[in-house]
Motif scaffolding. Sequence first.
Motif, short mmCIF file in Angstrom:
data_model
loop_
_atom_site.label_atom_id
_atom_site.label_comp_id
_atom_site.label_asym_id
_atom_site.label_seq_id
_atom_site.Cartn_x
_atom_site.Cartn_y
_atom_site.Cartn_z
N PRO A 204 49.23 54.70 61.15
CA PRO A 204 48.91 54.86 62.57
C PRO A 204 47.85 53.81 62.55
CG PRO A 204 48.68 57.21 60.97
CD PRO A 204 48.58 55.50 60.50
N LEU B 299 47.01 62.37 65.15
CA LEU B 299 46.60 63.56 65.19
C LEU B 299 45.20 63.60 64.83
CD1 LEU B 299 48.03 63.17 61.21
CD2 LEU B 299 49.14 64.50 63.37
N GLY C 107 51.41 61.66 64.50
CA GLY C 107 50.86 60.82 63.12
C GLY C 107 51.81 59.85 63.53
N GLN D 30 43.18 58.21 66.63
CA GLN D 30 43.59 57.52 65.34
C GLN D 30 44.45 56.29 66.04
OE1 GLN D 30 46.67 59.94 64.94
NE2 GLN D 30 47.71 58.94 62.67
#
Length: 161
Positions: free
Chosen positions: A133, A14, A9, A18
């Motif tokens: 993110p 993840l 992450g 993302q």
Amino acid sequence: MRIAFDIDGTLTPLGKGQFRSASLAFPMRLLFREPLREGTVALMRELQADGHDLWIYTSSLRSKRYLYLWLLCAGIRLGGVVNGAVHANALRGRAISPSKYPPAFGIDLLIDDSAGVEAEGARHGFRVVTIDPDDVHWACKVKAACQVQAESSPPPESPRV
């Protein structure tokens, strides 16, 4: 300064889409399939050129060897790796049990994507920079935090003769 980066992450996505990431060049991507977040290698090289010691601090159980080799193939030489097993061994028998505890490894700054880890940092007295993110300017945020940390650290003592 010793700076540690979380992986899941933070440096690797993840889930699909993302954030933008890039795989290693062939044939290394056959061994190391995890892509790195776009800008990771450039940021880490710049931090190393500025004299920072870079570490990985992950709660995953990826082997230390895997992590060293994976980032070495990307052109990054790590100073150290703390995985889930190393973390558990270091905190065994202690009264505190945060998910991460950088002071146990001499880490000055932790880069992570978890607000929970940031809250633990506030509770247990360690510095965390939380990276979203979706933040395309995440590397600038990390560099700014490193500058602030360096300016607030006491100067090294002069050698006594």
